[in-house]
Design an enzyme around this catalytic site. Structure first.
Site, short mmCIF file in Angstrom:
data_model
loop_
_atom_site.label_atom_id
_atom_site.label_comp_id
_atom_site.label_asym_id
_atom_site.label_seq_id
_atom_site.Cartn_x
_atom_site.Cartn_y
_atom_site.Cartn_z
N SER A 74 -9.91 -0.51 7.00
CA SER A 74 -9.32 -0.40 5.65
C SER A 74 -8.62 -1.63 5.12
O SER A 74 -8.23 -1.63 3.95
CB SER A 74 -8.36 0.78 5.59
OG SER A 74 -9.09 1.96 5.45
N LYS A 103 0.87 -1.17 0.00
CA LYS A 103 0.00 0.00 0.00
C LYS A 103 0.91 1.23 0.00
O LYS A 103 1.94 1.23 0.69
CB LYS A 103 -0.88 -0.03 1.26
CG LYS A 103 -1.90 1.10 1.34
CD LYS A 103 -2.76 0.97 2.60
CE LYS A 103 -3.88 2.00 2.66
NZ LYS A 103 -4.73 1.85 3.87
N SER A 149 -9.64 1.91 2.78
CA SER A 149 -8.76 2.65 1.92
C SER A 149 -7.72 1.81 1.19
O SER A 149 -7.11 2.30 0.25
CB SER A 149 -8.04 3.72 2.74
OG SER A 149 -7.23 3.11 3.72
N1 GLN Z 1 -13.15 4.16 6.20
C1 GLN Z 1 -12.53 4.60 7.41
C2 GLN Z 1 -12.11 6.05 7.28
O1 GLN Z 1 -12.34 6.61 6.27
C3 GLN Z 1 -11.37 3.72 7.75
C4 GLN Z 1 -10.13 4.06 7.04
C5 GLN Z 1 -8.97 3.21 7.44
O2 GLN Z 1 -9.12 2.19 8.11
N2 GLN Z 1 -7.80 3.69 7.07
O3 GLN Z 1 -11.57 6.62 8.17
#
Ligand code: GLN
Length: 486
Positions: A177, A78, A153
């Site tokens: 994410s 990532k 994400s």
């Molecule tokens: N969807 C969540 C957010 O937007 C989690 C994101 C994540 O785990 N990095 O914060």
């Protein structure tokens, strides 16, 4: 030489050891696939020369008798993990030209074990999002249906594994994410206990929640790779000194299923649950046949998890992202007229809409006069949520829950409604607030799209999670399903 693009990591490891193909051949195979499927937009950066040089070193190490079980395996990172000599953008215009002067601990450790860096995966900007539509580098398609999101994400990482462009990818999970994109893309996603994997060199979003982990084809593949990246790191003050000899042993030994655990079903998570309910029921029946027993448990404060999470994560993000000031690194505006102008324009130009929204709400929640009403209250809720889990683990070994309320949604469907987008994280955020290890594994298909279920364990119960998942995956083949056309 024939290479199965969807082979498991352990299979690839055995083939490399048996000399069926070299790491250079394997790496070339996946590089070629990455180029054939650029329409998915899953990678931000690929450096072929670097990947092939690393593969050559891996082959030399093998010849010299210095191979680990993962030497020569190419994976994607990532783009939140810092890599020396390769861009680390974090999906942001702010870091579009940033090359870190050092490798993240995760990258350093995996490279030391012989893992090859195939490229850097697309992601929501600064890991803020649930659909990968917040990336400065464009959104990512779900290989099961390219009109749908891959989740976020870590959407690029999930897409890469699901489309057979790499056998595994790293991800990070702050509020879901790793688990949510794994569910949307029909693969296995593993978020370790907070502190199990070093955050050093992982671009910070919400430091009390961020945790690195893996997206892979199966629990067995996670168990093979995780021990090479996990463990105490003196450079991360929150990394745990707790060692796990079982996990260490996974470097050498295959994953064995566990039997006879008691699994809790959190009643609030199934109340009104629609699409995933039938698949999770069937999974439960399968586990019952394998000797697991189930009982209902209550996590009464979970309903408050979303507001608490978005206040805490926003507050931490507003602090962490203050470092992007146009001075030290990242985007700098043209011909600033004053220091204030430099800050203002660099930040306005460098950050995308969702990141700005988080900085604004987070700064508001931390401001004098609102701190007690928002931030402090959210911290209290976080504590209650943790306590709910600790109470539940008094009577059960693990919890089984949905990962997401539904299958992958359509691209563009939720972009105009940030709150609806935040609601997507309803089942993943509680374990994040409690710092617990959790994973998503494929458990069904609905209208041609994969469904995931979530296992949540007590702190440092990586072993129970992975061995339970292995028991399930030995009895079912959901994790072997793949999208058509790849
Ligand atoms: N969807 C969540 C957010 O937007 C989690 C994101 C994540 O785990 N990095 O914060």
């Amino acid at each position: 030489m024939s290479i199965d693009s969807f082979a498991s990591l352990s299979q690839l490891s055995r083939s490399l050891a048996a000399g069926e193909f070299s790491s250079q051949e394997l790496t070339r195979h996946f590089l070629k696939r990455a180029h054939s499927y650029t329409g998915l937009n899953a990678f931000i950066t690929i450096d072929e020369d670097q990947a092939l040089t690393q593969a050559e070193t891996a082959d030399d190490d093998r010849t010299a008798g210095r191979a680990t079980r993962v030497t020569g395996i190419p994976i994607a990172y990532k783009d939140i993990f810092c890599t020396r000599d390769l861009l680390t953008t974090c999906g942001s215009g702010m870091l579009h030209n940033f090359v870190a002067p050092y490798d993240a601990t995760v990258v350093e450790r995996l490279r030391a074990a012989g893992v090859v860096t195939l490229g850097k995966a697309n992601m929501d900007e600064f890991a803020m999002g649930s659909s990968n539509e917040n990336s400065h580098f464009g959104s990512v398609a779900n290989p099961w249906d390219t009109d749908r999101v891959p989740g976020g994400s870590s959407g690029g990482s999930a897409c890469i594994v699901a489309a057979g462009l790499a056998p595994a990818a790293t991800g990070t999970d702050t509020g879901g994410s790793i688990r949510q994109p794994a569910a949307f893309c029909g693969i296995t996603g593993f978020k370790p206990t907070y502190g199990r994997v070093s955050r050093y060199g992982m671009v910070a979003f919400a430091s009390s929640l961020d945790q690195g982990g893996l997206l892979a084809r199966s629990a067995a593949d996670v168990a093979l790779l995780l021990p090479f990246m996990a463990g105490f790191d003196p450079r991360d003050a929150t990394s745990s000194p707790t060692t796990d000899t079982w996990l260490e042993a996974c470097r050498e030994q295959p994953l064995e299923p566990v039997e006879g655990l008691t699994i809790g079903i959190p009643e609030q998570y199934f109340d009104g649950l629609d699409v995933p309910a039938a698949a999770i029921d069937a999974a439960r029946a399968e586990l019952e046949t394998a000797g697991f027993s189930f009982r209902s448990v209550s996590l009464p404060h979970s309903a408050a998890a979303i507001p608490a999470y978005y206040i805490i994560a926003g507050a931490e993000a507003s602090t962490n992202l203050s470092r992007y000031d146009g001075v030290r690194f990242g985007h700098r505006c043209e011909s600033p007229q004053s220091l204030e102008d430099l800050y203002e324009r660099s930040r306005s130009e460098g950050f995308g809409t969702e990141v700005k929204r988080r900085i604004l709400t987070g700064t508001y929640a931390l401001s004098v006069g609102y701190f007690d009403a928002y931030y402090l209250k959210a911290q209290k809720i976080r504590r209650l949520i943790q306590q709910d889990f600790l109470d539940a683990f008094e009577s059960v070994d693990l919890l089984l829950a949905p990962t997401t309320p539904d299958v992958a949604f359509r691209r563009g469907e939720l972009t105009d409604d940030p709150v609806a987008m935040y609601q997507q994280d309803i089942f993943t955020v509680p374990a994040s607030l409690a710092g617990l290890p959790a994973m998503s594994l494929p458990c069904g298909v609905h209208q041609g799209l994969p469904l995931g279920m979530q296992l949540i364990g007590p702190h440092f119960a990586e072993q129970l999670l992975l061995r339970t998942a292995e028991a399930f995956q030995r009895r079912t083949d959901w994790h072997q399903r793949r999208p058509e056309g790849y």
